[in-house]
Design an enzyme around this catalytic site. Structure first.
Site, PDB file in Angstrom:
ATOM      1  N   CYS A  98      -1.744 -25.570 -16.519  1.00 23.82           N
ATOM      2  CA  CYS A  98      -0.200 -25.305 -16.379  1.00 23.82           C
ATOM      3  C   CYS A  98       0.231 -26.125 -15.026  1.00 23.82           C
ATOM      4  O   CYS A  98      -0.078 -25.862 -13.906  1.00 23.82           O
ATOM      5  CB  CYS A  98       0.279 -23.914 -16.146  1.00 23.82           C
ATOM      6  SG  CYS A  98       2.005 -23.664 -16.138  1.00 23.82           S
ATOM      7  N   CYS A 149       3.886 -17.173 -16.188  1.00 22.36           N
ATOM      8  CA  CYS A 149       5.127 -17.762 -16.400  1.00 22.36           C
ATOM      9  C   CYS A 149       6.115 -17.272 -15.500  1.00 22.36           C
ATOM     10  O   CYS A 149       6.456 -15.891 -15.563  1.00 22.36           O
ATOM     11  CB  CYS A 149       5.509 -17.725 -17.890  1.00 22.36           C
ATOM     12  SG  CYS A 149       4.688 -18.480 -18.970  1.00 22.36           S
ATOM     13  N   CYS A 184      13.080 -25.798  -7.952  1.00 23.71           N
ATOM     14  CA  CYS A 184      13.765 -26.157  -9.172  1.00 23.71           C
ATOM     15  C   CYS A 184      15.092 -25.890  -9.192  1.00 23.71           C
ATOM     16  O   CYS A 184      15.769 -24.882  -8.303  1.00 23.71           O
ATOM     17  CB  CYS A 184      13.449 -25.267 -10.459  1.00 23.71           C
ATOM     18  SG  CYS A 184      14.100 -25.580 -11.902  1.00 23.71           S
ATOM     19  N   GLU A 192      11.782 -28.118 -13.295  1.00 26.41           N
ATOM     20  CA  GLU A 192      12.208 -28.833 -14.851  1.00 26.41           C
ATOM     21  C   GLU A 192      11.943 -30.097 -15.396  1.00 26.41           C
ATOM     22  O   GLU A 192      12.383 -31.036 -14.353  1.00 26.41           O
ATOM     23  CB  GLU A 192      13.803 -28.324 -14.750  1.00 26.41           C
ATOM     24  CG  GLU A 192      14.601 -29.362 -16.050  1.00 26.41           C
ATOM     25  CD  GLU A 192      13.841 -28.531 -17.271  1.00 26.41           C
ATOM     26  OE1 GLU A 192      13.483 -27.511 -17.584  1.00 26.41           O
ATOM     27  OE2 GLU A 192      13.843 -29.713 -18.267  1.00 26.41           O
ATOM     28  N   ASN A 195      15.305 -18.378 -24.999  1.00 25.61           N
ATOM     29  CA  ASN A 195      15.458 -17.218 -24.024  1.00 25.61           C
ATOM     30  C   ASN A 195      16.806 -16.428 -24.589  1.00 25.61           C
ATOM     31  O   ASN A 195      17.181 -15.522 -23.979  1.00 25.61           O
ATOM     32  CB  ASN A 195      15.564 -17.544 -22.681  1.00 25.61           C
ATOM     33  CG  ASN A 195      14.130 -18.153 -22.191  1.00 25.61           C
ATOM     34  OD1 ASN A 195      13.264 -18.095 -23.061  1.00 25.61           O
ATOM     35  ND2 ASN A 195      14.160 -18.803 -21.068  1.00 25.61           N
ATOM     36  N   CYS A 218      17.693 -20.431 -13.131  1.00 26.07           N
ATOM     37  CA  CYS A 218      17.345 -19.372 -14.303  1.00 26.07           C
ATOM     38  C   CYS A 218      17.176 -17.936 -13.700  1.00 26.07           C
ATOM     39  O   CYS A 218      16.449 -17.637 -12.660  1.00 26.07           O
ATOM     40  CB  CYS A 218      16.282 -19.583 -15.297  1.00 26.07           C
ATOM     41  SG  CYS A 218      16.300 -20.957 -16.127  1.00 26.07           S
ATOM     42  N   ASN A 248       7.629 -11.397 -17.490  1.00 27.05           N
ATOM     43  CA  ASN A 248       6.576 -11.087 -16.312  1.00 27.05           C
ATOM     44  C   ASN A 248       7.473 -10.596 -15.152  1.00 27.05           C
ATOM     45  O   ASN A 248       8.241 -11.736 -14.535  1.00 27.05           O
ATOM     46  CB  ASN A 248       5.549 -12.106 -16.127  1.00 27.05           C
ATOM     47  CG  ASN A 248       4.771 -12.567 -17.160  1.00 27.05           C
ATOM     48  OD1 ASN A 248       4.329 -11.755 -17.773  1.00 27.05           O
ATOM     49  ND2 ASN A 248       4.802 -13.823 -17.440  1.00 27.05           N
ATOM     50  N   CYS A 279      13.579 -16.042 -13.471  1.00 26.52           N
ATOM     51  CA  CYS A 279      12.372 -17.063 -12.907  1.00 26.52           C
ATOM     52  C   CYS A 279      12.364 -17.097 -11.349  1.00 26.52           C
ATOM     53  O   CYS A 279      13.199 -17.400 -10.888  1.00 26.52           O
ATOM     54  CB  CYS A 279      12.636 -18.508 -13.437  1.00 26.52           C
ATOM     55  SG  CYS A 279      11.274 -19.549 -12.789  1.00 26.52           S
ATOM     56  N   GLU A 284       2.065 -25.131  -7.021  1.00 31.02           N
ATOM     57  CA  GLU A 284       1.048 -24.280  -7.589  1.00 31.02           C
ATOM     58  C   GLU A 284       0.793 -24.814  -9.219  1.00 31.02           C
ATOM     59  O   GLU A 284       1.493 -25.306  -9.889  1.00 31.02           O
ATOM     60  CB  GLU A 284       1.367 -22.873  -8.049  1.00 31.02           C
ATOM     61  CG  GLU A 284       1.751 -22.467  -6.514  1.00 31.02           C
ATOM     62  CD  GLU A 284       2.218 -20.998  -6.487  1.00 31.02           C
ATOM     63  OE1 GLU A 284       1.911 -20.342  -5.659  1.00 31.02           O
ATOM     64  OE2 GLU A 284       2.872 -20.557  -7.260  1.00 31.02           O
TER      65      GLU A 284
HETATM   66  N1  SAH Z   1      11.620 -25.491 -16.571  1.00 35.51           N
HETATM   67  C1  SAH Z   1      10.811 -25.389 -17.868  1.00 35.51           C
HETATM   68  C2  SAH Z   1       9.302 -25.161 -17.357  1.00 35.51           C
HETATM   69  C3  SAH Z   1       8.916 -23.857 -16.311  1.00 35.51           C
HETATM   70  S1  SAH Z   1       9.208 -22.497 -16.869  1.00 35.51           S
HETATM   71  C4  SAH Z   1      11.276 -24.619 -18.835  1.00 35.51           C
HETATM   72  O1  SAH Z   1      12.098 -23.713 -18.347  1.00 35.51           O
HETATM   73  O2  SAH Z   1      10.874 -24.570 -19.739  1.00 35.51           O
HETATM   74  C5  SAH Z   1       7.850 -22.229 -18.337  1.00 35.51           C
HETATM   75  C6  SAH Z   1       8.047 -21.006 -19.273  1.00 35.51           C
HETATM   76  O3  SAH Z   1       8.253 -19.559 -18.556  1.00 35.51           O
HETATM   77  C7  SAH Z   1       9.675 -21.218 -19.696  1.00 35.51           C
HETATM   78  O4  SAH Z   1       9.679 -20.878 -21.151  1.00 35.51           O
HETATM   79  C8  SAH Z   1      10.306 -19.716 -19.003  1.00 35.51           C
HETATM   80  O5  SAH Z   1      11.400 -19.489 -19.788  1.00 35.51           O
HETATM   81  C9  SAH Z   1       9.191 -18.928 -18.997  1.00 35.51           C
HETATM   82  N2  SAH Z   1       9.464 -18.124 -17.750  1.00 35.51           N
HETATM   83  C10 SAH Z   1      10.095 -17.989 -16.849  1.00 35.51           C
HETATM   84  N3  SAH Z   1      10.118 -16.907 -15.824  1.00 35.51           N
HETATM   85  C11 SAH Z   1       9.586 -16.061 -16.729  1.00 35.51           C
HETATM   86  C12 SAH Z   1       9.195 -14.836 -16.587  1.00 35.51           C
HETATM   87  N4  SAH Z   1       9.423 -14.278 -15.428  1.00 35.51           N
HETATM   88  N5  SAH Z   1       8.336 -14.181 -17.338  1.00 35.51           N
HETATM   89  C13 SAH Z   1       7.902 -14.526 -18.624  1.00 35.51           C
HETATM   90  N6  SAH Z   1       8.321 -16.042 -18.817  1.00 35.51           N
HETATM   91  C14 SAH Z   1       9.160 -16.567 -17.970  1.00 35.51           C
END
Ligand code: SAH
Length: 346
Positions: free
Chosen positions: A113, A340, A120, A168, A223, A124, A297, A127, A100
């Site tokens: 984006c 995100c 991944c 990542e 985070n 986390c 989110n 996510c 996506e």
């Molecule tokens: N792996 C990379 C890029 C992908 S995530 C990274 O972690 O930076 C891109 C951003 O979205 C990151 O800053 C992550 O912390 C954020 N993110 C992930 N899950 C989220 C959620 N449920 N709500 C808001 N932001 C989120």
């Protein structure tokens, strides 16, 4: 660079940088400038076949099309947000898997984006992509293909790229570096280094290499403000403790003179306490940075909640009052599961 030796038949031409393509052309008895011409067609005119490259010699086109495909990702679905004008694309890869990408119009700019992996491996807890686990890395051609594909759909020029889609980026280091350097190459996609950002969970060794290999910008998904808290939401902390990651960022800023963007996903009751305000301020004092507060989110089955608006404002005020550069980033595409942390494909 003897990359051409490695290029197997019908490889994607987007895998090759200009120097590699020049070398390849010369080795096949073609003119060196054929490579420049091909680059213009691929990256400026964004054609999808060698046949369209009308100023390239016929014989050269024939040789090229014997050995390469002009990769493009097929956009199989488009989801338009009625709330904020963003569009999520589902793009199909050659092996049938999908990734996506999300196109987001903002004042005076258009940001894409971009994904770096299918799934991944970082796990986390907040996510959605993590639920997929890692399926595979994307190739340079597939990363660039998302941008070229989305650009074909849009009359307005895509001005910014954030590598914040699925995956990542620094876990797929070589392909990502090649792709972002192609985005900013004046002979290729001609984007500004300042308008391409790679976001990472914090792979410390790669952060240090990053400053040497590219001039695009770096964002760290922080985070959490302390080791135990980060370990809970970002398992990668077990491998790279927070101190090590921050030390790597500091080295990066010293080397490049660039700031790092600290991204901070705000989760109610998890990382939005007054102690977090203080600790984040301390972290942000260690090296030049700016802070993006991202309200969490949710997605179906997600374990956290977005903090109350007042809690978001309190955090912002604490940092702004102390003269940190801080923004609240409300994600786009919430209604299309394009925000995100919401990206995942079957
Ligand atoms: N792996 C990379 C890029 C992908 S995530 C990274 O972690 O930076 C891109 C951003 O979205 C990151 O800053 C992550 O912390 C954020 N993110 C992930 N899950 C989220 C959620 N449920 N709500 C808001 N932001 C989120």
């Amino acid at each position: 660079m003897l990359l051409w030796l490695w290029v197997c038949p019908m490889d994607d031409i987007l895998e090759l940088g200009l120097i590699d393509l020049e070398t390849w052309c010369l080795a096949r008895g073609l003119k060196k400038f054929t490579a420049t011409q091909v680059f213009q067609w691929l990256y400026q005119k964004k054609v999808t076949s060698f046949a369209e490259m009308t100023n390239v010699a016929k014989q050269a086109r024939a040789v090229l099309s014997e050995h390469f495909i002009v990769g493009h990702l097929e956009i199989t679905e488009r989801y338009h947000s009625t709330q904020d004008g963003s569009t999520k694309f589902l793009m199909k890869l050659v092996d049938g898997r999908t990734v996506e990408s999300v196109l987001m119009p903002q004042k005076g700019r258009l940001t894409l984006c971009v994904s770096s992996q299918v799934g991944c491996a970082m796990g986390c807890t907040f996510c959605k992509t993590a639920e997929m686990k890692l399926v595979r890395n994307l190739t340079t051609a597939e990363i660039l293909g998302q941008l070229i594909g989305a650009q074909r759909e849009s009359e307005q020029r895509i001005s910014n790229v954030v590598m914040m889609g699925m995956g990542e980026p620094l876990h797929n280091y070589e392909a990502v570096i090649q792709a972002v350097n192609r985005m900013t190459d004046p002979k290729a996609l001609q984007m500004s280094n300042r308008k391409v950002t790679v976001s990472t969970v914090g792979l410390a060794p790669e952060i240090e290499r990053f400053g040497l290999d590219t001039r695009v910008k770096l964002a760290l998904s922080l985070n959490a403000t302390h080791e135990a808290g980060r370990l809970e939401v970002m398992p990668v902390t077990r491998k790279y403790p927070l101190d090590e990651v921050l030390a790597a960022c500091k080295k990066y800023t010293t080397l490049t003179k660039h700031r790092v963007t600290l991204e901070y996903v705000m989760m109610a009751g998890v990382n939005d306490t007054p102690e977090d305000h203080k600790r984040l301020a301390r972290i942000a004092s260690v090296f030049p940075c700016k802070i993006n507060l991202i309200p969490y989110n949710p997605f179906p089955g997600s374990p956290y909640q977005r903090p109350a608006e007042s809690s978001i404002m309190d955090f912002h005020k604490y940092l702004a009052d102390r003269h940190f550069q801080v923004n609240i980033r409300y994600s786009k595409g919430l209604d299309i599961m394009g925000a995100c942390g919401q990206l995942a494909t079957r």
